[in-house]
Write a protein that holds these residues in place. Sequence first.
Motif, PDB file in Angstrom:
ATOM      1  N   MET A 101       0.944  -0.970   0.060  1.00  0.00           N
ATOM      2  CA  MET A 101      -0.317  -0.463  -0.213  1.00  0.00           C
ATOM      3  C   MET A 101       0.837   1.691  -0.311  1.00  0.00           C
ATOM      4  O   MET A 101       0.608   2.462   0.798  1.00  0.00           O
ATOM      5  CB  MET A 101      -0.972   0.061   0.893  1.00  0.00           C
ATOM      6  CG  MET A 101      -1.923   0.604   1.028  1.00  0.00           C
ATOM      7  SD  MET A 101      -2.979   0.862  -0.218  1.00  0.00           S
ATOM      8  CE  MET A 101      -4.384  -0.257  -0.054  1.00  0.00           C
ATOM      9  N   GLY A 102       1.551   1.455  -1.238  1.00  0.00           N
ATOM     10  CA  GLY A 102       2.752   2.252  -1.256  1.00  0.00           C
ATOM     11  C   GLY A 102       1.978   3.508  -1.712  1.00  0.00           C
ATOM     12  O   GLY A 102       0.974   3.541  -2.359  1.00  0.00           O
ATOM     13  N   HIS A 103       2.458   4.947  -1.619  1.00  0.00           N
ATOM     14  CA  HIS A 103       1.972   5.788  -1.593  1.00  0.00           C
ATOM     15  C   HIS A 103       2.463   7.055  -2.277  1.00  0.00           C
ATOM     16  O   HIS A 103       3.730   7.072  -1.404  1.00  0.00           O
ATOM     17  CB  HIS A 103       1.051   6.651  -1.014  1.00  0.00           C
ATOM     18  CG  HIS A 103      -0.683   6.107  -0.075  1.00  0.00           C
ATOM     19  ND1 HIS A 103      -0.702   5.247  -1.456  1.00  0.00           N
ATOM     20  CD2 HIS A 103      -0.718   5.680   0.928  1.00  0.00           C
ATOM     21  CE1 HIS A 103      -2.544   4.890  -0.461  1.00  0.00           C
ATOM     22  NE2 HIS A 103      -1.978   4.720   0.610  1.00  0.00           N
ATOM     23  N   ASN A 104       2.463   7.599  -3.396  1.00  0.00           N
ATOM     24  CA  ASN A 104       3.288   8.384  -3.226  1.00  0.00           C
ATOM     25  C   ASN A 104       2.390  10.405  -3.435  1.00  0.00           C
ATOM     26  O   ASN A 104       1.090   9.927  -3.609  1.00  0.00           O
ATOM     27  CB  ASN A 104       4.507   8.729  -4.263  1.00  0.00           C
ATOM     28  CG  ASN A 104       3.703   8.071  -6.175  1.00  0.00           C
ATOM     29  OD1 ASN A 104       2.747   8.390  -6.042  1.00  0.00           O
ATOM     30  ND2 ASN A 104       4.262   7.257  -6.805  1.00  0.00           N
ATOM     31  N   LEU A 165      -2.136  12.774  -8.644  1.00  0.00           N
ATOM     32  CA  LEU A 165      -1.881  11.662  -8.392  1.00  0.00           C
ATOM     33  C   LEU A 165      -1.462  10.966  -7.827  1.00  0.00           C
ATOM     34  O   LEU A 165      -0.164  11.237  -8.393  1.00  0.00           O
ATOM     35  CB  LEU A 165      -2.504  10.671  -9.602  1.00  0.00           C
ATOM     36  CG  LEU A 165      -1.828  10.888 -10.928  1.00  0.00           C
ATOM     37  CD1 LEU A 165      -0.713  10.066 -10.602  1.00  0.00           C
ATOM     38  CD2 LEU A 165      -2.266  11.857 -11.878  1.00  0.00           C
ATOM     39  N   CYS A 166      -1.458   9.718  -6.897  1.00  0.00           N
ATOM     40  CA  CYS A 166      -0.451   8.518  -6.572  1.00  0.00           C
ATOM     41  C   CYS A 166      -0.908   6.980  -7.648  1.00  0.00           C
ATOM     42  O   CYS A 166      -1.723   6.910  -8.203  1.00  0.00           O
ATOM     43  CB  CYS A 166      -1.092   7.993  -5.291  1.00  0.00           C
ATOM     44  SG  CYS A 166      -0.324   6.597  -4.700  1.00  0.00           S
ATOM     45  N   SER A 167       0.571   7.007  -8.231  1.00  0.00           N
ATOM     46  CA  SER A 167       1.341   6.202  -8.636  1.00  0.00           C
ATOM     47  C   SER A 167       1.306   4.586  -8.870  1.00  0.00           C
ATOM     48  O   SER A 167       1.806   3.741  -9.360  1.00  0.00           O
ATOM     49  CB  SER A 167       2.513   6.621  -9.682  1.00  0.00           C
ATOM     50  OG  SER A 167       3.819   6.633  -9.339  1.00  0.00           O
ATOM     51  N   PHE A 168       1.536   4.242  -7.852  1.00  0.00           N
ATOM     52  CA  PHE A 168       0.641   2.731  -7.334  1.00  0.00           C
ATOM     53  C   PHE A 168       0.310   2.427  -8.268  1.00  0.00           C
ATOM     54  O   PHE A 168      -1.055   2.708  -8.353  1.00  0.00           O
ATOM     55  CB  PHE A 168       0.849   2.718  -5.321  1.00  0.00           C
ATOM     56  CG  PHE A 168       1.279   1.191  -4.991  1.00  0.00           C
ATOM     57  CD1 PHE A 168       2.373   1.096  -4.442  1.00  0.00           C
ATOM     58  CD2 PHE A 168       0.190   0.414  -4.992  1.00  0.00           C
ATOM     59  CE1 PHE A 168       2.830   0.014  -3.814  1.00  0.00           C
ATOM     60  CE2 PHE A 168       0.504  -1.017  -4.487  1.00  0.00           C
ATOM     61  CZ  PHE A 168       1.806  -0.892  -4.311  1.00  0.00           C
ATOM     62  N   PRO A 169       0.416   1.176  -8.411  1.00  0.00           N
ATOM     63  CA  PRO A 169      -0.179   0.392  -9.498  1.00  0.00           C
ATOM     64  C   PRO A 169      -1.953   0.340  -9.278  1.00  0.00           C
ATOM     65  O   PRO A 169      -1.905  -0.073  -7.755  1.00  0.00           O
ATOM     66  CB  PRO A 169       0.016  -0.803  -9.348  1.00  0.00           C
ATOM     67  CG  PRO A 169       1.947  -0.942  -9.196  1.00  0.00           C
ATOM     68  CD  PRO A 169       1.521   0.436  -8.034  1.00  0.00           C
ATOM     69  N   ALA A 170      -2.714   0.897 -10.019  1.00  0.00           N
ATOM     70  CA  ALA A 170      -4.436   0.412  -9.521  1.00  0.00           C
ATOM     71  C   ALA A 170      -4.559   1.725  -8.642  1.00  0.00           C
ATOM     72  O   ALA A 170      -5.977   1.569  -7.393  1.00  0.00           O
ATOM     73  CB  ALA A 170      -4.384  -0.923  -8.880  1.00  0.00           C
ATOM     74  N   HIS A 171      -4.112   2.445  -7.952  1.00  0.00           N
ATOM     75  CA  HIS A 171      -3.958   3.581  -6.665  1.00  0.00           C
ATOM     76  C   HIS A 171      -4.950   4.890  -7.555  1.00  0.00           C
ATOM     77  O   HIS A 171      -5.233   5.404  -6.981  1.00  0.00           O
ATOM     78  CB  HIS A 171      -2.824   4.068  -5.911  1.00  0.00           C
ATOM     79  CG  HIS A 171      -2.839   2.864  -5.678  1.00  0.00           C
ATOM     80  ND1 HIS A 171      -2.030   3.285  -4.069  1.00  0.00           N
ATOM     81  CD2 HIS A 171      -3.694   1.590  -4.916  1.00  0.00           C
ATOM     82  CE1 HIS A 171      -1.534   2.430  -3.277  1.00  0.00           C
ATOM     83  NE2 HIS A 171      -2.279   1.157  -3.472  1.00  0.00           N
ATOM     84  N   TYR A 172      -5.085   5.007  -8.666  1.00  0.00           N
ATOM     85  CA  TYR A 172      -5.584   6.073  -9.498  1.00  0.00           C
ATOM     86  C   TYR A 172      -6.226   6.290  -9.354  1.00  0.00           C
ATOM     87  O   TYR A 172      -7.393   7.618  -9.554  1.00  0.00           O
ATOM     88  CB  TYR A 172      -4.050   6.202 -11.312  1.00  0.00           C
ATOM     89  CG  TYR A 172      -5.287   7.349 -11.757  1.00  0.00           C
ATOM     90  CD1 TYR A 172      -5.018   8.509 -11.325  1.00  0.00           C
ATOM     91  CD2 TYR A 172      -5.809   6.933 -12.904  1.00  0.00           C
ATOM     92  CE1 TYR A 172      -5.089   9.286 -12.116  1.00  0.00           C
ATOM     93  CE2 TYR A 172      -6.509   8.023 -14.128  1.00  0.00           C
ATOM     94  CZ  TYR A 172      -6.305   9.229 -13.311  1.00  0.00           C
ATOM     95  OH  TYR A 172      -7.263  10.404 -14.179  1.00  0.00           O
ATOM     96  N   THR A 174      -8.846   5.739  -7.110  1.00  0.00           N
ATOM     97  CA  THR A 174      -9.020   6.630  -5.879  1.00  0.00           C
ATOM     98  C   THR A 174      -8.047   7.562  -6.105  1.00  0.00           C
ATOM     99  O   THR A 174      -8.838   8.437  -4.886  1.00  0.00           O
ATOM    100  CB  THR A 174      -9.010   5.657  -4.932  1.00  0.00           C
ATOM    101  OG1 THR A 174      -8.270   4.677  -4.939  1.00  0.00           O
ATOM    102  CG2 THR A 174     -10.431   4.858  -5.203  1.00  0.00           C
ATOM    103  N   MET A 175      -7.150   7.488  -6.439  1.00  0.00           N
ATOM    104  CA  MET A 175      -6.199   8.242  -5.547  1.00  0.00           C
ATOM    105  C   MET A 175      -5.898   9.507  -5.966  1.00  0.00           C
ATOM    106  O   MET A 175      -4.516   9.705  -7.558  1.00  0.00           O
ATOM    107  CB  MET A 175      -4.653   7.903  -4.877  1.00  0.00           C
ATOM    108  CG  MET A 175      -4.809   6.699  -3.629  1.00  0.00           C
ATOM    109  SD  MET A 175      -3.653   5.751  -3.499  1.00  0.00           S
ATOM    110  CE  MET A 175      -3.210   7.151  -1.989  1.00  0.00           C
ATOM    111  N   HIS A 176      -6.386  10.969  -6.622  1.00  0.00           N
ATOM    112  CA  HIS A 176      -6.179  11.414  -7.576  1.00  0.00           C
ATOM    113  C   HIS A 176      -6.619  13.149  -7.592  1.00  0.00           C
ATOM    114  O   HIS A 176      -8.305  12.295  -6.469  1.00  0.00           O
ATOM    115  CB  HIS A 176      -6.482  11.342  -9.210  1.00  0.00           C
ATOM    116  CG  HIS A 176      -8.231  10.625  -9.316  1.00  0.00           C
ATOM    117  ND1 HIS A 176      -8.362  10.019  -9.309  1.00  0.00           N
ATOM    118  CD2 HIS A 176      -8.868  11.999 -10.082  1.00  0.00           C
ATOM    119  CE1 HIS A 176      -9.632  10.184  -9.500  1.00  0.00           C
ATOM    120  NE2 HIS A 176      -9.680  11.271  -9.996  1.00  0.00           N
TER     121      HIS A 176
HETATM  122 CU   LIG Z   1      -0.857   5.397  -3.112  1.00  0.00          CU
END
Ligand SMILES: [Cu+2]
Length: 182
Positions: A101-104, A165-172, A174-176
């Motif tokens: 569950m990494g985030h950037n 956005l967060c570019s961790f796979p599949a996070h985009y 919900t994370m934008h």
């Molecule tokens: Cu993320």
Amino acid sequence: MYYLSAITKLHVMKFFKYLLVSLFTFMLVIACGGEEKKKEEPKKVKIGVQKEIKKKDDNVANVVLTANDSMQYNKKEIRVKSGQKVKLTLRHIGRMDINEMGHNFILLKLNVNADEFVAKAATEQANGYIPKDSPDIIAHTKLIGGGEITVIEFDAPEPGVYQFLCSFPAHYATMHGKFIVE
Ligand SMILES: [Cu+2]
């Protein structure tokens, strides 16, 4: 004589015992008092420094963004003013590991196709899902795991509505959000 000296000795020993106990208590009080004073001093200094920073930093936009274990940022919109320095703090308030569950935080240039960008970013695992030398990025944080925090500073770009956005796979999905420069 023997009894007398024994009694005197006893008295002397008692006296020293009391003296030692009271001396020890006295020193303990001093030591504790000293520690309290030491603890208070840095607080005063800190308050002074914070006030100074606030006065100086009218040109700095302090943005605190959190990300959790449910693939969510706490903000859908960030507003700053053109010409401001942006100090962005990303806090991962979850507990999960960086590999799960990494985030950037990545701020994209105008007119970049986010879907294409994240597809490319997903292949850059070794680089924290941040494409190397990408011409599409204005600023980005590193990838962090649960409980971690990272801070970046960059100059707010020209006025416009940018995407972050967060570019961790599949996070985009919900994370934008929108990064609005006024
Ligand atoms: Cu993320």
